[in-house]
Design a protein around this motif. Structure first.
Motif, PDB file in Angstrom:
ATOM      1  N   THR A  52       2.318  17.543 139.862  1.00 54.79           N
ATOM      2  CA  THR A  52       1.626  16.493 139.092  1.00 54.79           C
ATOM      3  C   THR A  52       2.543  15.348 138.696  1.00 54.79           C
ATOM      4  OG1 THR A  52       2.097  17.631 136.991  1.00 54.79           O
ATOM      5  CG2 THR A  52       0.027  18.192 138.118  1.00 54.79           C
ATOM      6  N   ASN A  53       3.793  15.368 139.191  1.00 55.36           N
ATOM      7  CA  ASN A  53       4.785  14.369 138.792  1.00 55.36           C
ATOM      8  C   ASN A  53       4.899  14.313 137.270  1.00 55.36           C
ATOM      9  OD1 ASN A  53       6.748  12.393 139.126  1.00 55.36           O
ATOM     10  ND2 ASN A  53       5.261  10.709 139.181  1.00 55.36           N
ATOM     11  N   ASN A  54       5.146  15.495 136.683  1.00 52.35           N
ATOM     12  CA  ASN A  54       5.264  15.640 135.224  1.00 52.35           C
ATOM     13  C   ASN A  54       3.986  15.200 134.496  1.00 52.35           C
ATOM     14  OD1 ASN A  54       7.934  16.675 135.163  1.00 52.35           O
ATOM     15  ND2 ASN A  54       8.746  14.604 135.439  1.00 52.35           N
ATOM     16  N   PHE A  55       2.843  15.628 135.034  1.00 50.77           N
ATOM     17  CA  PHE A  55       1.538  15.287 134.457  1.00 50.77           C
ATOM     18  C   PHE A  55       1.360  13.766 134.343  1.00 50.77           C
ATOM     19  CE2 PHE A  55       2.200  19.622 132.543  1.00 50.77           C
ATOM     20  CZ  PHE A  55       1.231  20.261 133.295  1.00 50.77           C
ATOM     21  N   ASP A  56       1.680  13.095 135.405  1.00 51.37           N
ATOM     22  CA  ASP A  56       1.560  11.639 135.479  1.00 51.37           C
ATOM     23  C   ASP A  56       0.087  11.233 135.384  1.00 51.37           C
ATOM     24  OD1 ASP A  56       1.571   8.948 136.185  1.00 51.37           O
ATOM     25  OD2 ASP A  56       3.096   9.198 137.727  1.00 51.37           O
ATOM     26  N   ALA A  57      -0.187  10.216 134.583  1.00 49.09           N
ATOM     27  CA  ALA A  57      -1.559   9.729 134.404  1.00 49.09           C
ATOM     28  C   ALA A  57      -2.177   9.261 135.712  1.00 49.09           C
ATOM     29  CB  ALA A  57      -1.586   8.600 133.379  1.00 49.09           C
ATOM     30  N   ASN A  58      -1.361   8.834 136.663  1.00 49.61           N
ATOM     31  CA  ASN A  58      -1.886   8.379 137.956  1.00 49.61           C
ATOM     32  C   ASN A  58      -2.468   9.522 138.785  1.00 49.61           C
ATOM     33  OD1 ASN A  58      -1.214   5.636 137.615  1.00 49.61           O
ATOM     34  ND2 ASN A  58       0.903   6.022 138.240  1.00 49.61           N
ATOM     35  N   HIS A  59      -2.190  10.750 138.387  1.00 42.14           N
ATOM     36  CA  HIS A  59      -2.719  11.915 139.096  1.00 42.14           C
ATOM     37  C   HIS A  59      -4.018  12.435 138.473  1.00 42.14           C
ATOM     38  CE1 HIS A  59       0.727  13.186 141.813  1.00 42.14           C
ATOM     39  NE2 HIS A  59       1.210  12.127 141.174  1.00 42.14           N
ATOM     40  N   ILE A  60      -4.440  11.847 137.362  1.00 49.86           N
ATOM     41  CA  ILE A  60      -5.644  12.326 136.672  1.00 49.86           C
ATOM     42  C   ILE A  60      -6.898  11.920 137.440  1.00 49.86           C
ATOM     43  CG2 ILE A  60      -7.059  12.084 134.583  1.00 49.86           C
ATOM     44  CD1 ILE A  60      -4.477  11.738 132.997  1.00 49.86           C
ATOM     45  N   ILE A  61      -7.814  12.896 137.626  1.00 45.64           N
ATOM     46  CA  ILE A  61      -9.103  12.565 138.236  1.00 45.64           C
ATOM     47  C   ILE A  61     -10.257  12.796 137.266  1.00 45.64           C
ATOM     48  CG2 ILE A  61      -8.270  13.085 140.559  1.00 45.64           C
ATOM     49  CD1 ILE A  61      -9.967  15.637 140.437  1.00 45.64           C
ATOM     50  N   SER A  62     -10.007  13.514 136.164  1.00 43.73           N
ATOM     51  CA  SER A  62     -11.049  13.764 135.168  1.00 43.73           C
ATOM     52  C   SER A  62     -10.373  14.072 133.840  1.00 43.73           C
ATOM     53  CB  SER A  62     -11.933  14.943 135.596  1.00 43.73           C
ATOM     54  OG  SER A  62     -12.923  15.215 134.618  1.00 43.73           O
ATOM     55  N   HIS A  63     -10.913  13.473 132.765  1.00 42.85           N
ATOM     56  CA  HIS A  63     -10.284  13.617 131.453  1.00 42.85           C
ATOM     57  C   HIS A  63     -11.363  13.861 130.405  1.00 42.85           C
ATOM     58  CE1 HIS A  63      -7.083  11.888 128.469  1.00 42.85           C
ATOM     59  NE2 HIS A  63      -7.539  13.073 128.127  1.00 42.85           N
ATOM     60  N   GLY A  64     -11.323  15.028 129.789  1.00 42.09           N
ATOM     61  CA  GLY A  64     -12.272  15.375 128.733  1.00 42.09           C
ATOM     62  C   GLY A  64     -11.608  16.340 127.772  1.00 42.09           C
ATOM     63  N   ARG A  65     -12.260  17.482 127.518  1.00 40.41           N
ATOM     64  CA  ARG A  65     -11.617  18.510 126.694  1.00 40.41           C
ATOM     65  C   ARG A  65     -10.361  19.028 127.373  1.00 40.41           C
ATOM     66  NH1 ARG A  65     -16.213  21.156 127.146  1.00 40.41           N
ATOM     67  NH2 ARG A  65     -15.157  23.120 127.546  1.00 40.41           N
ATOM     68  N   PHE A  66     -10.388  18.983 128.700  1.00 41.35           N
ATOM     69  CA  PHE A  66      -9.196  19.310 129.476  1.00 41.35           C
ATOM     70  C   PHE A  66      -9.033  18.251 130.552  1.00 41.35           C
ATOM     71  CE2 PHE A  66     -12.649  21.122 131.763  1.00 41.35           C
ATOM     72  CZ  PHE A  66     -13.253  22.068 130.935  1.00 41.35           C
ATOM     73  N   ILE A  67      -7.858  18.212 131.149  1.00 41.17           N
ATOM     74  CA  ILE A  67      -7.530  17.174 132.125  1.00 41.17           C
ATOM     75  C   ILE A  67      -7.339  17.810 133.494  1.00 41.17           C
ATOM     76  CG2 ILE A  67      -5.980  15.259 132.675  1.00 41.17           C
ATOM     77  CD1 ILE A  67      -5.013  15.370 129.763  1.00 41.17           C
ATOM     78  N   TRP A  68      -7.988  17.223 134.493  1.00 41.22           N
ATOM     79  CA  TRP A  68      -7.808  17.664 135.876  1.00 41.22           C
ATOM     80  C   TRP A  68      -6.891  16.679 136.585  1.00 41.22           C
ATOM     81  CZ3 TRP A  68      -9.380  22.117 138.150  1.00 41.22           C
ATOM     82  CH2 TRP A  68     -10.403  22.842 137.527  1.00 41.22           C
ATOM     83  N   TYR A  69      -5.849  17.222 137.214  1.00 41.60           N
ATOM     84  CA  TYR A  69      -4.914  16.434 138.004  1.00 41.60           C
ATOM     85  C   TYR A  69      -5.068  16.802 139.478  1.00 41.60           C
ATOM     86  CZ  TYR A  69      -2.410  15.607 133.585  1.00 41.60           C
ATOM     87  OH  TYR A  69      -2.072  15.251 132.303  1.00 41.60           O
ATOM     88  N   LYS A  70      -4.869  15.823 140.338  1.00 39.62           N
ATOM     89  CA  LYS A  70      -4.734  16.119 141.760  1.00 39.62           C
ATOM     90  C   LYS A  70      -3.246  16.276 142.053  1.00 39.62           C
ATOM     91  CE  LYS A  70      -4.795  11.212 143.010  1.00 39.62           C
ATOM     92  NZ  LYS A  70      -5.472  10.154 143.804  1.00 39.62           N
ATOM     93  N   GLY A  71      -2.923  17.186 142.953  1.00 37.99           N
ATOM     94  CA  GLY A  71      -1.523  17.399 143.275  1.00 37.99           C
ATOM     95  C   GLY A  71      -1.373  18.166 144.562  1.00 37.99           C
ATOM     96  N   THR A  72      -0.144  18.365 144.957  1.00 42.64           N
ATOM     97  CA  THR A  72       0.167  19.152 146.149  1.00 42.64           C
ATOM     98  C   THR A  72       1.141  20.242 145.746  1.00 42.64           C
ATOM     99  OG1 THR A  72      -0.118  17.229 147.589  1.00 42.64           O
ATOM    100  CG2 THR A  72       1.096  19.106 148.482  1.00 42.64           C
TER     101      THR A  72
END
Length: 218
Positions: free
Chosen positions: A49-69
């Motif tokens: 997630t590149n240290n939970f980088d905001a640019n990796h976020i695809i959904s943000h609510g009660r929890f955050i979904w990140y895209k990553g490899t």
């Protein structure tokens, strides 16, 4: 990134606590019968997630979904919002993992790839869903067609019926909404969240939760 550097003692403490809570949830939900779950390290999660980088976020609510490899495979990575000891959430991350592991063989549930227990709350790693979380309107405001809505409704209903019938205890999801439904490259709906789910004791048809709501199956 400031705030994500952890000492070895922090990692060990979180792993021990989350491991014990996770085992309790597995036993509660499935009578101790479950598939082995892959455990990822915090270093793998931070790299993906590149240290939970905001640019990796695809959904943000009660929890955050990140895209990553992770391990050369695209994945969705779920992190709880406000995951520090002074702001506990009503969401049960350990139950989410336990039930998701039991449901991952269902075609309409987001497949669990593993989790990381080295943070304050576990971080969950799931299969990648190309079309992301369900959107009821596209970018220009055009509503999702009724045929598409009906298809998605049927697919999620299949997952919920399985949740009610396939395990020793009936499990009620309690958290079905567009943010928790993902669509794969073929538009197949995938239910993703079980953190608010509750079990009905074997032989019973209803249960009171900690907020004194009555949940029943008819």
């Amino acid at each position: 990134m400031k705030g994500w550097f952890k000492t070895e003692s922090d990692t060990s403490r979180h792993s021990d606590k989350n491991g014990s809570l996770f085992v309790e949830e597995i036993i509660s939900c499935s009578d101790g019968k479950y598939n082995p779950i892959r455990i990822f390290s915090s270093d793998q999660i931070l790299k993906a997630t590149n240290n939970f980088d905001a640019n990796h976020i695809i959904s943000h609510g009660r929890f955050i979904w990140y895209k990553g490899t992770i391990e050369e495979r695209k994945a969705l990575i779920k992190k709880w919002e406000g995951d520090h000891v002074f702001s506990p959430s009503a969401d049960n991350a350990h139950r989410d993992i336990a039930v998701l592991s039991m449901m991952s063989s269902h075609k309409n549930v987001l497949k669990l790839l593993g989790c990381c227990v080295e943070f304050v709350k576990p971080v969950i790693v799931c299969e990648y869903a190309d079309k992301g979380p369900l959107q009821l309107e596209d970018k220009d405001g055009t509503p999702l067609s009724w045929s598409a809505r009906l298809k998605i409704g049927k697919e999620i209903a299949n997952a919920v019926a399985y949740l009610h019938m396939a395990f020793p205890r009936i499990i009620i999801n309690r958290d079905i909404n567009p943010q928790n439904i993902f669509l794969d490259e073929n538009g197949t709906a995938k239910l993703s969240s079980f953190c608010l789910s509750i079990s009905i004791p074997e032989g019973e048809s209803s249960v009171f939760d900690d907020k004194v709501f009555l949940w029943n199956i008819r």
